[in-house]
Design an enzyme around this catalytic site. Structure first.
Site, PDB file in Angstrom:
ATOM      1  N   ASP A  80    -103.804  40.032  15.073  1.00 60.91           N
ATOM      2  CA  ASP A  80    -102.899  38.945  15.422  1.00 60.91           C
ATOM      3  C   ASP A  80    -103.297  37.749  14.575  1.00 60.91           C
ATOM      4  OD1 ASP A  80    -101.494  36.843  16.507  1.00 60.91           O
ATOM      5  OD2 ASP A  80    -102.084  37.232  18.583  1.00 60.91           O
TER       6      ASP A  80
ATOM      7  N   TYR B 124     -88.349  26.777   9.695  1.00 62.06           N
ATOM      8  CA  TYR B 124     -88.777  27.830   8.763  1.00 62.06           C
ATOM      9  C   TYR B 124     -89.053  27.251   7.375  1.00 62.06           C
ATOM     10  CZ  TYR B 124     -88.677  32.215   6.126  1.00 62.06           C
ATOM     11  OH  TYR B 124     -88.993  33.267   5.301  1.00 62.06           O
TER      12      TYR B 124
ATOM     13  N   ASN C 253     -98.724  38.280   3.877  1.00 62.19           N
ATOM     14  CA  ASN C 253     -97.296  38.501   4.074  1.00 62.19           C
ATOM     15  C   ASN C 253     -96.810  38.253   5.500  1.00 62.19           C
ATOM     16  OD1 ASN C 253     -94.584  39.852   3.304  1.00 62.19           O
ATOM     17  ND2 ASN C 253     -95.315  41.099   5.013  1.00 62.19           N
TER      18      ASN C 253
END
Length: 251
Positions: free
Chosen positions: A53, A145, A80
């Protein structure tokens, strides 16, 4: 190609989408590859899967240590793992801002921090961060974002400067809208999924979404020892979205 022969790579968020395409490609080109993911159950040999995590420093450090022990070292980190967010600056509360920032930015910091001691021992060390066209182009309904990916872009440059003299190259890849499971879920939640897909495709000059394999190819280019003089660079894989201004069809 066998440019990764003998090298060890670690890919976060590598169980699906861009991460999985990257892990598979690096393995095809000779690397031993470990995948870190919240759910690595879909990871199959020759890839090695580890649960991690990226919002939990202890989890990341344990997974990286286990992967490095099994691989016998580390040469490449592909940062990523990330999540999406929609809305204007008004549409997400503080909790959501902290949650997305924790994954998309600090998650990369945690993975890099855990991997750097091993990367310093490599003669072909490279880090590739998955950034986004959202870092360099203003996209509607993507304030949160975009902010995280803008931070990833700046972080990449700072890391490249910090670690160049340690022999570690740091670059990022900036995909346009990619045909990944996350985008698929986004489309499924739209009132008219077909119209939304068409709109996403139309905003890219190429007229289509980017494939995960195309982004993986760019990541492999940046990570490869053949790119030893490339650092502090962002590579756009966006169908021309960042730099091209095409005339409307028929004009």
């Amino acid at each position: 190609m066998t440019d990764f022969e003998g090298l060890k790579a670690l890919v976060t968020g590598g169980a699906s989408g861009i991460g999985r395409a990257t892990a598979d490609l690096l393995a095809e080109r000779g690397a031993q590859v470990a995948v870190l993911d919240l759910d690595p159950s879909a990871v199959e040999k020759p890839l090695l899967g580890y649960r991690a995590d990226v919002t939990d420093d202890a989890s990341v450090r344990q997974a990286v240590a286990s992967a490095v022990a099994d691989l016998g070292g580390l040469d490449i980190l592909v940062n990523n793992a990330g999540i999406g967010a929609q809305g204007t600056v008004e549409d997400n509360d503080d909790e959501e801002w902290h949650r997305v920032w924790n994954v998309n930015v600090i998650g990369m910091v945690r993975a890099a921090r855990a991997a750097l001691p091993q990367l310093r021992e490599s003669s072909h060390a490279a880090i590739v961060n998955t950034c986004s066209i959202a870092a360099t182009a203003g996209l509607p309904q993507r304030a949160l974002y975009s902010a995280t990916k803008g931070a990833v872009y700046s972080l990449t440059l700072a890391m490249a400067a910090d670690h160049l003299r340690e022999g570690i190259r740091v670059n990022c890849v900036n995909p346009g809208t990619a045909d990944t499971p996350w985008v698929g879920r986004l489309l499924d939640s739209a009132t008219d999924p077909a119209a939304e897909r068409a709109a996403l495709a139309a905003r890219q000059p190429s007229g289509r979404l980017v494939s995960a394999a195309e982004v993986a190819g760019a990541i492999a280019y940046l990570a490869s020892p053949l790119s030893g003089a490339t650092t502090g660079t962002s590579l756009a894989v966006d169908g021309g979205m960042q730099g091209l201004r095409l005339r409307p069809v028929g004009q």
